[in-house]
Design an enzyme around this catalytic site. Structure first.
Site: not given
Ligand code: F6P
Length: 325
Positions: A106, A130, A132, A159, A175-176, A216, A256
């Site tokens: 990345g 990556t 992300d 669901r 997705g940090r 809903k 996962l």
């Molecule tokens: O690969 C990117 C990512 O999945 C991010 O979305 C996530 O925050 C991060 O890696 C976590 O990575 P690690 O657990 O290896 O520090």
């Protein structure tokens, strides 16, 4: 053709992503087909510094196109962030006769590659690996498609139970810094809405809107871990405190999403990029990240790829919110 390139080093770095193995395989096989030697490097930049090389990579890449993770392992290296660390890595690369690199990872991987290439005489091509999907200069990154399919499978199962119990579920995905996984998972799973790192969500307003939902009885909200309101547990707490009295549950999909056999999309993308990385090196390219944009190969200088933010498709977000009501 750049005749000075005799041996290419290939490595994976940063968080692993399904399809990295397919990219390694493609790089090695393409190089062999073009009469260039290849050496594998274990543990990313750390392995370069420690001298952790795999000269026999050619015999390690059979039967890996379908495997998740990375056979070359991956690591994050503090030492490589220093000029001394990079000099040591360069010396080790030279001792192996490596004169070019294919770096799969990345933005952090690209930053390291750019610095190494600026300070030393070595041609480097980066490939976006990556889950992300947050890399500028490519429509999709290697691993993203697999990750969203893993997430969708999990959300579909949630669901069922959300429906049975009439519950509101907050489901956290990775997705940090980027909301692509959350956005695509949200659209694909028919979620009520998504909380992203790129957008602000007003919780009291969200609760009011939710209460207006007539038809809903259950709802799913996809939360990217880097959302400004906090993680899924924190958001659930805030929603409760804002007067939402329905049963709420939280599920965190977590790592996962990083594993599993890559989808065909990721395998094809990785193969195209690995093959083209070797072609580009032999054409004399260096210091660039490869991507596929509108089905065409795109070359982006590292500096630009790192600096530019890949814009989130706002229209997709609007569409999701319209279709889920
Ligand atoms: O690969 C990117 C990512 O999945 C991010 O979305 C996530 O925050 C991060 O890696 C976590 O990575 P690690 O657990 O290896 O520090």
């Amino acid at each position: 053709m750049d005749k000075s390139i005799k041996k290419i080093g290939v490595f994976t770095s940063g968080g692993d992503a399904p399809g990295m193995n397919a990219a390694v395989r493609a790089t090695v096989r393409a190089a062999r087909g073009m009469q260039i030697d290849v050496c594998g490097i274990y543990n990313g930049y750390d392995g370069m510094i420690q001298g952790s090389f795999e000269p026999d990579i050619e015999h390690k890449i059979a039967n890996i196109i379908q495997r998740g993770g990375t056979i070359l392992k991956t690591a994050r290296s503090k030492q490589f962030m220093t000029p001394e660390g990079r000099s040591k890595a360069y010396k080790n690369l030279k001792s192996q006769g490596i004169d070019a690199l294919v770096a799969i990872g990345g933005n952090g991987t690209y930053t390291g590659a750019m610095k190494l290439g600026n300070e030393h005489d070595i041609a480097i091509i980066g490939l976006p690996g990556t889950i992300d999907n947050d890399i500028y200069g490519t429509d999709y990154t290697i691993g993203f498609d697999t990750a969203i399919n893993t997430a969708i499978e999990a959300v579909d199962k949630i669901r069922d139970t959300a429906d049975s119990h009439n519950r509101l579920f907050f489901i956290e995905v990775m997705g940090r810094h980027a909301g692509y996984i959350a956005l695509h998972t949200g659209i694909g799973s028919g979620a009520y809405t998504v909380f992203l790192p790129e957008t602000e969500t007003d919780i009291p307003q969200f609760v009011q809107d939710l209460k207006k939902q007539r038809k809903k009885l259950f709802n799913m909200v996809i939360v990217a871990e880097g959302n400004t309101n906090g993680n899924a547990h924190e958001i659930a707490q805030k929603v409760k405190s804002s007067g939402f009295d329905q049963d709420i549950r939280v599920a965190v999909i977590g790592h996962l999403q990083r594993g599993g056999s890559p989808t065909c999309h990721d395998r094809v993308l990785a193969s195209r990029l690995g093959y083209n990385a070797v072609r580009c090196l032999l054409d004399g390219d260096k210091g660039i990240a490869l991507g596929i944009v509108n089905d065409k190969l795109q070359k982006t200088p590292f500096q630009e790829a790192i600096k530019e933010q890949k814009a989130l498709n706002e229209d997709l977000l609007n569409m999701l919110n319209l279709l889920s009501k």
